[in-house]
Design a protein around this motif. Structure first.
Motif, short mmCIF file in Angstrom:
data_model
loop_
_atom_site.label_atom_id
_atom_site.label_comp_id
_atom_site.label_asym_id
_atom_site.label_seq_id
_atom_site.Cartn_x
_atom_site.Cartn_y
_atom_site.Cartn_z
N PRO A 1 0.82 -1.23 0.00
CA PRO A 1 0.00 0.00 0.00
C PRO A 1 0.85 1.27 0.00
N TYR A 2 0.43 2.24 -0.82
CA TYR A 2 1.07 3.54 -0.86
C TYR A 2 -0.03 4.60 -0.78
N LEU A 3 -0.10 5.30 0.31
CA LEU A 3 -1.16 6.30 0.54
C LEU A 3 -2.54 5.72 0.25
N GLY A 4 -2.75 4.49 0.74
CA GLY A 4 -4.06 3.87 0.61
C GLY A 4 -4.29 3.11 -0.67
N VAL A 5 -3.31 3.08 -1.58
CA VAL A 5 -3.47 2.38 -2.87
C VAL A 5 -2.38 1.33 -3.01
N LEU A 6 -2.77 0.11 -3.41
CA LEU A 6 -1.80 -0.96 -3.61
C LEU A 6 -1.04 -0.70 -4.92
N THR A 7 0.27 -0.58 -4.82
CA THR A 7 1.06 -0.25 -6.02
C THR A 7 2.46 -0.81 -5.88
N ASN A 8 3.13 -1.00 -7.02
CA ASN A 8 4.50 -1.53 -6.99
C ASN A 8 5.54 -0.48 -7.37
N ILE A 9 5.26 0.80 -7.10
CA ILE A 9 6.25 1.84 -7.33
C ILE A 9 7.45 1.62 -6.41
N PHE A 10 8.52 2.36 -6.65
CA PHE A 10 9.79 2.10 -5.97
C PHE A 10 10.00 2.97 -4.72
N PHE A 11 9.07 3.86 -4.39
CA PHE A 11 9.25 4.71 -3.22
C PHE A 11 7.99 4.67 -2.35
N ASP A 12 8.11 5.22 -1.15
CA ASP A 12 7.01 5.19 -0.19
C ASP A 12 6.93 6.53 0.53
N VAL A 13 5.81 6.77 1.17
CA VAL A 13 5.62 7.95 2.01
C VAL A 13 5.26 7.49 3.42
N LYS A 14 5.97 8.03 4.39
CA LYS A 14 5.65 7.75 5.80
C LYS A 14 5.55 9.09 6.54
N LYS A 15 5.08 9.03 7.77
CA LYS A 15 4.99 10.26 8.55
C LYS A 15 6.16 10.33 9.52
N THR A 16 6.59 11.57 9.78
CA THR A 16 7.68 11.80 10.72
C THR A 16 7.11 11.90 12.14
N TRP A 17 8.00 12.10 13.11
CA TRP A 17 7.58 12.18 14.52
C TRP A 17 6.60 13.33 14.75
N ASN A 18 6.72 14.39 13.90
CA ASN A 18 5.82 15.54 14.08
C ASN A 18 4.63 15.52 13.11
N ASN B 1 -2.65 16.58 -4.77
CA ASN B 1 -3.26 15.25 -4.85
C ASN B 1 -2.70 14.32 -3.77
N ALA B 2 -1.37 14.27 -3.69
CA ALA B 2 -0.74 13.37 -2.71
C ALA B 2 -1.03 13.82 -1.28
N ALA B 3 -1.07 15.14 -1.05
CA ALA B 3 -1.34 15.66 0.30
C ALA B 3 -2.74 15.26 0.75
N GLY B 4 -3.71 15.27 -0.16
CA GLY B 4 -5.07 14.86 0.19
C GLY B 4 -5.12 13.40 0.59
N ARG B 5 -4.41 12.56 -0.14
CA ARG B 5 -4.38 11.13 0.18
C ARG B 5 -3.61 10.89 1.48
N PHE B 6 -2.53 11.67 1.69
CA PHE B 6 -1.74 11.54 2.92
C PHE B 6 -2.62 11.88 4.13
N LYS B 7 -3.39 12.92 4.01
CA LYS B 7 -4.27 13.32 5.10
C LYS B 7 -5.32 12.25 5.37
N GLY B 8 -5.85 11.64 4.29
CA GLY B 8 -6.91 10.65 4.44
C GLY B 8 -6.47 9.38 5.13
#
Length: 636
Positions: free
Chosen positions: A492-509, A604-611
Motif C-alpha cells: 500500500p502507498y497512501l491507501g493504494v496498492l502499487t508496486n512503485i519504488f518509493f514510499d511515504v511515511k509520517k515523521t515524529w511531528n 493530490n498526494a497531500a489529500g491522500r496523505f491526510k486521508g
C-alpha cells in the motif's frame, strides 16, 4: 483512402514472437514474360503484373514495377502491333514513327533517382522537396499505359498535341449538367480531349490514373538523414497491408503493423528495416494529440539518425488530415524480451555466458549513451545554436525496443516513443509541472507527488535506474525473479496498492517523508549477494543504489548522464574479464536502511496523505531536509 492488401506467404513467421523475417510472395516478374508466352499485348501484360490484393478490388502499379514492365523493347513491340492495325493508321501519319513515339513514352537520358522510384507522384502530396523532382523532359509513359487500359490508343496523338503528359496527372474531372464528365478548368483549351469518349471509359481513366500514382516512401536520395513529411489526399492508394492482429496502443497513439510493397519504399538499406523483415510500425497520433505528433517528430528528427540506440523515424505523413509516424517494426519490446528470452546464465558451467554478457553490457552502455546524447544534444543538432537540454520523461520496458540485427545475433535495444520528451533552453530545461505530467506508474519518481516536481533529466535517471534494476533481476533469475520482485514491491502507498519504488511515511511531528521502499533496498542487497551475481552486476547495483534510485534532498542528488556513462563504459571494458563478467563474485554488501526525506506533497498526494494519516507508520530512521518547492522546480 484505399489500403490494398498483398498476398503473403501462408508460412509467415511472427516477428514479434521469434524475430524471424517474414517472406513476401512477389507478383509475377515482368522480366519472366515474353509476348506470345504469357501475354499478347501491353494491356494483358499490365493485368498480369498488377499489384496483388487480398482484400481490395483495386489494382495498382508502383513506379519501380511499372518501369520494369515498360521497357523500350516492349513499348516498340506494342507500337509495332498498333501500326499493323488499320484503325490506328492515323497515329503514324505526318512522319510520326514508332521510334518518335517511343522517345516520348520513354525519353532518353537519365532521371533523378527519386523520379525513377516514383517520388514524382508529388501531385498527391505537399512536400518540402516537391519542387525540382519533375523532369524537364515531358514523359508520356503513364498516359500511354492509361490509354492501353482504356482501349483508347487513338487519343494518344491528341494528348501529345495538347501537351498533357505524366506530370499533369492526376487529371481532375467534374460532372456537367448532362451528367457527363469533363476536365476541370485547369485545362480550358483541352476540355474537348474526352468529348468522344463514353462515360464508363472516362470513369475508368479517372479511376485508373490513381493506380499509377502510387506513393514512393523514402529519404531524399541526397540526404539519408533528412526526414520527409508528406501529405496524401483521399484518392491516394496506399501501397501497404495492415495486420490488425498486431495493432497496439502506444504512448499517445495507435500503432499498426503494416507491410509496404517492396517496390514502394526506399528504406531497404537501413539496418532496423532489414531486421524488421519488411514490416513497419505506423503510429497514428489523434487530432487532439497534434502537439505530441509535432513534438515526437521534432525530437526524432533531431536524434534518431545520430545514435543507433534510438528507434529510426523513417517519414512523417498526413493522410486525410490524420497524422502518422512511420518506423521499422520492432521484434518486441524489452518487457516481452525478458519474458521470452533466457537470461545469460549457463546452468551447466554455473557462470554467465561470456558472449551474452558482452552483449548485455553493450546494450546497457548503448542505452545510457543514447540518453546522454539526448540529455546533452550537440550544438550541430540545434537549429538556433542555443544551448539546450532534453529529457525523455517515459523510460520503461515497453519503450525499449528490441530489433534483430545482421551485425549481432542477439540484436539491439533502442529507445523508442518520444511522445512526451522535450528540449528546453538552459534556463527553462525542466519546467513541466508534475500535476500535468503523464508517467509510467511502476517507475514514476517521487517528484510526481512533490510540490514543484518536474520532468527533468534527474527524472530520467530515476526511471533508468528502475529499468536497470529489473534488468539485473532478469539476468540473475529470469522471469521468475523479475515477477517475484514486482510482487514484493506491491504494498500500500497512501491507501493504494502499487508496486512503485518509493514510499511515504509520517515523521515524529506528523509531516510527510519520502523514501525508497525498504523492500526495494532489501532486494538490492539480495541481488548483490545472489549466488549468480558477478562483480559486473554488483557494480551496476552500486550505481543504481548510490546514484540513481535516490530521493532528492538538500544533501542528495542523482548522478548526471555524463558521469554515469563513464562508470558504465569502464564496466563494459572489464566485462570481458572472466573474473569480472562471468564468475560469481565472493564480495558481499548489504545496503543500509533507506533515509527518508521530509517533503512538501502536492495537492493530490497531500489529500491522500491526510486521508490515511492515522494508518501510516511513523518513520524511525534518519531523516534529511527536503528541497523546497522552488528548489524542486530548478532541478536539472
Amino acid at each position: 483512402m484505399q489500403k490494398p492488401s498483398f498476398a503473403l506467404n501462408d508460412e509467415m513467421y511472427d516477428v514479434a514472437a521469434s524475430g524471424a523475417l517474414v517472406s513476401y510472395v512477389d507478383e509475377i516478374r515482368p522480366e519472366d514474360l515474353r509476348k506470345g508466352h504469357g501475354y499478347q499485348n501491353l494491356r494483358g501484360l499490365l493485368r498480369k503484373c498488377q499489384g496483388k490484393h487480398t482484400d481490395s478490388k483495386s489494382q495498382y502499379w508502383p513506379d519501380k514495377r511499372l518501369r520494369r514492365i515498360m521497357t523500350r523493347e516492349r513499348v516498340i513491340e506494342e507500337l509495332e502491333r498498333l501500326q499493323a492495325i488499320p484503325k490506328y493508321k492515323a497515329l503514324f501519319a505526318e512522319q510520326r514513327s514508332i521510334h518518335w513515339y517511343a522517345d516520348l513514352i520513354l525519353p532518353r537520358g537519365t532521371s533523378p533517382p527519386d523520379i525513377e522510384n516514383g517520388a514524382e507522384n508529388g501531385n498527391l502530396f505537399e512536400d518540402s522537396l516537391k519542387q525540382g523532382l519533375k523532369s524537364e523532359v515531358k514523359c508520356f509513359m503513364k498516359i500511354f499505359v492509361l490509354l492501353s487500359i482504356c482501349d483508347q490508343y487513338k487519343s494518344f496523338k491528341n494528348f501529345i498535341d495538347v501537351g498533357i503528359c505524366d506530370d499533369d496527372l492526376p487529371l481532375r474531372f467534374e460532372k456537367t449538367e448532362d451528367d457527363e464528365l469533363k476536365l476541370q478548368d485547369d485545362f480550358p483549351d483541352r476540355v474537348e480531349l474526352f468529348s468522344d469518349w463514353n462515360l464508363p471509359t472516362v470513369e475508368l481513366f479517372e479511376r485508373t490514373q490513381y493506380e499509377l500514382l502510387i506513393p514512393y516512401l523514402s529519404h531524399p536520395h541526397s540526404d539519408e538523414k533528412f526526414i520527409r513529411h508528406v501529405q496524401y489526399g483521399p484518392e491516394t492508394i496506399l501501397p501497404w497491408k495492415e495486420d490488425l492482429s498486431k495493432q497496439t496502443q502506444g504512448g499517445y497513439g495507435l500503432i499498426s503493423c503494416i507491410r509496404i510493397h517492396p517496390d514502394s519504399h526506399g528504406f531497404h538499406p537501413f539496418e532496423q528495416v532489414k531486421a524488421a523483415g519488411g514490416l513497419f510500425a505506423l503510429k497514428h497520433i489523434t487530432a487532439e494529440k497534434i502537439g505530441n505528433f509535432e513534438n515526437e517528430s521534432q525530437m526524432l528528427r533531431m536524434f534518431c539518425n545520430y545514435h543507433k540506440h534510438f528507434v529510426k523515424l523513417l517519414i512523417t505523413l498526413n493522410i486525410e488530415d490524420r497524422n502518422y509516424l512511420l518506423f521499422p517494426w520492432a521484434g518486441c519490446d524489452l518487457e516481452t524480451y525478458w519474458s521470452s528470452k533466457d537470461p545469460p546464465y549457463d546452468t551447466e558451467k554455473k557462470c554467465m555466458k561470456p558472449m551474452r554478457m558482452k552483449w548485455l553490457s553493450e546494450q546497457i552502455k548503448g542505452l545510457v549513451s543514447a540518453l546522454h546524447k539526448f540529455h546533452n544534444p550537440s550544438m550541430d543538432l540545434l537549429s538556433d545554436k542555443v544551448e539546450r537540454y532534453a529529457r525523455h520523461g517515459d523510460l520503461k520496458p515497453e519503450n525499449i525496443l528490441w530489433f534483430k540485427s545482421d551485425r549481432d545475433e542477439d540484436g539491439i535495444l533502442v529507445i523508442g516513443d518520444l511522445g512526451i520528451s522535450a528540449i528546453n533552453r538552459k534556463e527553462s530545461r525542466s519546467n513541466i509541472p508534475n500535476h500535468s505530467v503523464p508517467h509510467s506508474p511502476d517507475y514514476r519518481p517521487p517528484e510526481c507527488d512533490q510540490q514543484g516536481g518536474t520532468i527533468s533529466r534527474a527524472f530520467d535517471i530515476w526511471t533508468l535506474g528502475c529499468l536497470l534494476l529489473e534488468m539485473v533481476c532478469w539476468a540473475l533469475g529470469g522471469q521468475a525473479l523479475l515477477r517475484e520482485f514486482g510482487l514484493r514491491r506491491m504494498v500500500p502507498y497512501l491507501g493504494v496498492l502499487t508496486n512503485i519504488f518509493f514510499d511515504v511515511k509520517k515523521t515524529w511531528n506528523g509531516r510527510a517523508a519520502i523514501l525508497v521502499k525498504e523492500v526495494v533496498v532489501e532486494w538490492m542487497s539480495r541481488l548483490h549477494n545472489h549466488e549468480r551475481c558477478t562483480e559486473y552486476f554488483q557494480d551496476l547495483l552500486d550505481a543504481i543504489h548510490d546514484h540513481m534510485i535516490v530521493v532528492l534532498s538538500k544533501e542528495a542528488e542523482r548522478i548526471q548522464s555524463g558521469p554515469l556513462l563513464e562508470k558504465i563504459t569502464l564496466m563494459d571494458q572489464k566485462v570481458v574479464l572472466p573474473e569480472y563478467g562471468e564468475w560469481p563474485s565472493s564480495k558481499r554488501r548489504s545496503y543500509p536502511d533507506p533515509v527518508a526525506v521530509e517533503t512538501y506533497l502536492n495537492e493530490n498526494a497531500a489529500g491522500r496523505f491526510k486521508g490515511c494519516h492515522n494508518h501510516l507508520n511513523q518513520f524511525a530512521g534518519d531523516i534529511q531536509k527536503g528541497k523546497t518547492p522552488v528548489e524542486m522546480e530548478k532541478i536539472k
